[in-house]
Design an enzyme around this catalytic site. Structure first.
Site, PDB file in Angstrom:
ATOM      1  N   ARG A 143       0.884  -1.188   0.000  1.00 18.14           N
ATOM      2  CA  ARG A 143       0.000   0.000   0.000  1.00 18.14           C
ATOM      3  C   ARG A 143       0.904   1.215   0.000  1.00 18.14           C
ATOM      4  O   ARG A 143       1.664   1.430   0.948  1.00 18.14           O
ATOM      5  CB  ARG A 143      -0.930  -0.013   1.215  1.00 18.14           C
ATOM      6  CG  ARG A 143      -1.697   1.282   1.376  1.00 18.14           C
ATOM      7  CD  ARG A 143      -2.831   1.200   2.376  1.00 18.14           C
ATOM      8  NE  ARG A 143      -3.970   0.500   1.841  1.00 18.14           N
ATOM      9  CZ  ARG A 143      -5.216   0.616   2.317  1.00 18.14           C
ATOM     10  NH1 ARG A 143      -5.467   1.400   3.336  1.00 18.14           N
ATOM     11  NH2 ARG A 143      -6.209  -0.066   1.778  1.00 18.14           N
ATOM     12  N   HIS A 202      -7.268   0.746  -6.713  1.00 14.48           N
ATOM     13  CA  HIS A 202      -7.490  -0.136  -5.561  1.00 14.48           C
ATOM     14  C   HIS A 202      -8.094  -1.453  -6.092  1.00 14.48           C
ATOM     15  O   HIS A 202      -9.250  -1.776  -5.840  1.00 14.48           O
ATOM     16  CB  HIS A 202      -8.423   0.547  -4.564  1.00 14.48           C
ATOM     17  CG  HIS A 202      -8.389  -0.039  -3.184  1.00 14.48           C
ATOM     18  ND1 HIS A 202      -7.567  -1.097  -2.833  1.00 14.48           N
ATOM     19  CD2 HIS A 202      -9.095   0.267  -2.055  1.00 14.48           C
ATOM     20  CE1 HIS A 202      -7.763  -1.402  -1.559  1.00 14.48           C
ATOM     21  NE2 HIS A 202      -8.673  -0.596  -1.075  1.00 14.48           N
ATOM     22  N   GLN A 252      -9.804  -4.161  -3.851  1.00 13.24           N
ATOM     23  CA  GLN A 252     -11.131  -3.732  -3.429  1.00 13.24           C
ATOM     24  C   GLN A 252     -12.168  -4.065  -4.509  1.00 13.24           C
ATOM     25  O   GLN A 252     -13.212  -4.664  -4.242  1.00 13.24           O
ATOM     26  CB  GLN A 252     -11.105  -2.208  -3.177  1.00 13.24           C
ATOM     27  CG  GLN A 252     -12.449  -1.597  -2.862  1.00 13.24           C
ATOM     28  CD  GLN A 252     -12.937  -1.975  -1.479  1.00 13.24           C
ATOM     29  OE1 GLN A 252     -12.238  -1.809  -0.514  1.00 13.24           O
ATOM     30  NE2 GLN A 252     -14.149  -2.508  -1.393  1.00 13.24           N
ATOM     31  N   ASP A 283     -17.477   6.887  -2.312  1.00 15.19           N
ATOM     32  CA  ASP A 283     -16.249   6.805  -1.514  1.00 15.19           C
ATOM     33  C   ASP A 283     -15.969   8.211  -0.968  1.00 15.19           C
ATOM     34  O   ASP A 283     -16.596   9.191  -1.403  1.00 15.19           O
ATOM     35  CB  ASP A 283     -15.090   6.305  -2.409  1.00 15.19           C
ATOM     36  CG  ASP A 283     -13.789   6.085  -1.640  1.00 15.19           C
ATOM     37  OD1 ASP A 283     -13.824   5.977  -0.394  1.00 15.19           O
ATOM     38  OD2 ASP A 283     -12.723   6.042  -2.288  1.00 15.19           O
ATOM     39  N   CYS A 304     -16.472   1.451  -0.179  1.00 15.46           N
ATOM     40  CA  CYS A 304     -15.311   0.623   0.174  1.00 15.46           C
ATOM     41  C   CYS A 304     -14.968   0.746   1.658  1.00 15.46           C
ATOM     42  O   CYS A 304     -14.302  -0.116   2.201  1.00 15.46           O
ATOM     43  CB  CYS A 304     -14.119   1.021  -0.680  1.00 15.46           C
ATOM     44  SG  CYS A 304     -13.688   2.761  -0.526  1.00 15.46           S
ATOM     45  N   ARG A 317     -13.962  -9.064   1.212  1.00 15.05           N
ATOM     46  CA  ARG A 317     -12.538  -8.867   0.920  1.00 15.05           C
ATOM     47  C   ARG A 317     -11.764 -10.143   1.260  1.00 15.05           C
ATOM     48  O   ARG A 317     -10.814 -10.517   0.585  1.00 15.05           O
ATOM     49  CB  ARG A 317     -11.968  -7.694   1.745  1.00 15.05           C
ATOM     50  CG  ARG A 317     -12.610  -6.322   1.506  1.00 15.05           C
ATOM     51  CD  ARG A 317     -12.194  -5.712   0.200  1.00 15.05           C
ATOM     52  NE  ARG A 317     -10.762  -5.543   0.060  1.00 15.05           N
ATOM     53  CZ  ARG A 317     -10.055  -4.495   0.480  1.00 15.05           C
ATOM     54  NH1 ARG A 317     -10.667  -3.505   1.076  1.00 15.05           N
ATOM     55  NH2 ARG A 317      -8.749  -4.412   0.282  1.00 15.05           N
TER      56      ARG A 317
HETATM   57  N1   CP Z   1     -11.493  -0.328   1.875  1.00 14.64           N
HETATM   58  C1   CP Z   1     -10.248  -0.388   2.373  1.00 14.64           C
HETATM   59  O1   CP Z   1      -9.275  -0.645   1.651  1.00 14.64           O
HETATM   60  O2   CP Z   1     -10.172  -0.154   3.687  1.00 14.64           O
HETATM   61  P1   CP Z   1      -8.814   0.043   4.530  1.00 14.64           P
HETATM   62  O3   CP Z   1      -8.224   1.350   4.090  1.00 14.64           O
HETATM   63  O4   CP Z   1      -9.254   0.047   5.949  1.00 14.64           O
HETATM   64  O5   CP Z   1      -7.894  -1.085   4.208  1.00 14.64           O
HETATM   65  N1  NVA Z   2     -10.164   6.534  -1.777  1.00 14.20           N
HETATM   66  C1  NVA Z   2      -9.847   6.106  -0.445  1.00 14.20           C
HETATM   67  C2  NVA Z   2     -10.054   4.632  -0.322  1.00 14.20           C
HETATM   68  C3  NVA Z   2      -9.749   4.076   1.039  1.00 14.20           C
HETATM   69  C4  NVA Z   2      -9.927   2.592   1.096  1.00 14.20           C
HETATM   70  C5  NVA Z   2      -8.419   6.479  -0.108  1.00 14.20           C
HETATM   71  O1  NVA Z   2      -7.539   6.310  -0.951  1.00 14.20           O
HETATM   72  O2  NVA Z   2      -8.182   6.958   1.001  1.00 14.20           O
END
Ligand code: CP
Ligand code: NVA
Length: 299
Positions: free
Chosen positions: A101, A128, A131, A217, A256, A284
Site C-alpha cells: 500500500r 485499488h 477492493q 467513496d 469501500c 474482501r
Molecule cells: N477499503 C479499504 O481498503 O479499507 P482500509 O483502508 O481500511 O484497508
Molecule cells: N479513496 C480512499 C479509499 C480508502 C480505502 C483512499 O484512498 O483513502
C-alpha cells in the site's frame, strides 16, 4: 513467470472470473483450502493506515496455513531510508508475495519490476484493484450477474473509481460517474478507451436513475489531506435517500469504507436495508484468499 496484481487491467476477464469462482468456492467450503498457503509467507508493506485490507489479507493468509508479516511505514521508509528497488529485491528474497500500500502507483510499479515474488496492489493513489475484485464478487452475490448491471459512482474520481472503470471496461457493465467539475477521473490516465458503457454526468441524479448499484467513496483520500478544502466542491454529491429513491428499488449501496457519514453518504443510507457495505467489507477476505491462492498457492 511471476504474476502481479497491480491493476484490474493486468488480468483478463477469464482470469478474473476464475478468481471470483474460486472465491465463491472458498466462501462455501473454507476448510477445503486450509492448507493452500502452507509454508508460504506474505509480507504486507503499508505506507498508509488500513483496517480492511491489512486484516483481510492477514487473516486470509493464516486461514490457509500461511504466515504473514506486517511492516509499518516507519520501519522501511520506502525510497527514504532505502531505494525502492533495493527494498523490493531484499524483501522478495525472504517472502513469497508482497502486498504493498503506497502513495504512488509509480513506486508500486518500480517495486514490482524489481521484486522476485508476486506483488499485489493494496491501494495506491491511482488504483485499488483488490477492493474492486472483491466488489465484483459482492455484485455477483447480490445480483447474480455483473455484465448487464447499471452501476453508478457518485463522488470523487479517485483510486476506487478508477478501478471500477477498469472493471467496467473488462466486464462491459454500464458505469455512470457523477463528479463535480475538475474531479472526474481521466480515462487516458488509466489507459481505458472511451466506450459506450462508461459515461460521465454532472448531476448525481442522472447517474443514479435506474441504477442497480450505487457506489461512493470519501471525498478526500489518504494522502490528500492538505486538499481537504476541496470538500466544498462536493455539495450536492452526497448519497442521500432522495438520490437513492431514483435508483431501482432493490439497488445495493456500496462503499469501500472507511465512510464519512454526513459527507459522501448519510447515516440513513449507509444503515438502510439496501446498504451492503459490511458484507462488502467481509467479502474482501474471500476474494483476496482466491487471489493469494492463484498467485502463490500450491499447484
Ligand atoms: N477499503 C479499504 O481498503 O479499507 P482500509 O483502508 O481500511 O484497508
Ligand atoms: N479513496 C480512499 C479509499 C480508502 C480505502 C483512499 O484512498 O483513502
Amino acid at each position: 513467470m511471476k504474476k502481479n496484481f497491480l491493476r484490474i487491467l493486468d488480468w483478463g476477464k477469464n482470469e478474473i472470473e476464475e478468481m471470483l469462482s474460486l472465491a465463491k468456492r472458498i466462501k462455501k467450503n473454507p476448510s477445503k483450502y486450509r492448507n493452500a498457503l502452507k509454508d508460504r509467507t506474505v509480507a504486507l508493506l503499508f505506507e498508509k493506515p488500513s483496517l480492511r485490507t491489512r486484516v483481510s489479507f492477514e487473516v486470509g493468509t493464516y486461514q490457509m496455513a500461511g504466515r504473514c508479516l506486517y511492516i509499518s511505514p516507519y520501519e522501511v521508509q520506502l525510497g527514504k531510508r532505502e531505494a525502492v528497488k533495493d527494498v523490493a529485491r531484499t524483501l522478495s528474497g525472504y517472502v513469497d508475495a508482497v502486498v504493498l500500500r503506497t502513495f504512488k502507483q509509480t513506486v508500486l510499479e518500480e517495486f514490482a519490476e524489481y521484486s522476485g515474488c508476486p506483488v499485489i496492489n493494496g491501494l495506491s493513489d491511482k488504483y485499488h484493484p483488490a477492493q474492486i475484485l472483491s466488489d465484483l464478487f459482492t455484485m455477483y452475490e447480490y445480483k447474480g450477474r455483473v455484465e448487464d448491471l447499471n452501476v453508478c459512482f457518485v463522488g470523487d474520481g479517485n483510486n476506487v473509481c478508477n478501478s471500477l472503470i477498469c472493471a467496467a471496461s473488462v466486464f462491459g457493465f454500464s458505469l455512470k460517474i457523477a463528479s463535480p467539475k475538475g474531479y472526474f477521473p481521466s480515462l487516458g490516465e488509466i489507459g481505458v478507451k472511451k466506450a459506450k458503457n462508461i459515461s460521465f454526468v454532472q448531476k448525481p441524479k442522472h447517474a443514479v436513475r435506474g441504477a442497480d448499484v450505487i457506489y461512493t467513496d470519501v471525498w478526500v483520500s489518504m494522502g490528500q489531506e492538505k486538499f481537504k478544502g476541496k470538500k466544498n466542491k462536493f455539495k450536492g454529491f452526497q448519497v442521500d435517500s432522495g438520490l437513492v429513491n431514483l435508483a431501482k428499488k432493490d439497488c445495493i449501496i456500496m462503499h469501500c469504507l472507511p465512510a464519512h457519514r454526513g459527507e459522501e453518504i448519510t447515516e440513513e443510507v449507509i444503515e438502510s436495508k439496501n446498504s451492503v457495505v459490511f458484507e462488502q467489507a467481509q467479502n474482501r477476505l474471500y476474494a483476496q484468499r482466491a487471489l493469494l491462492v492463484k498467485l502463490l498457492g500450491k499447484k
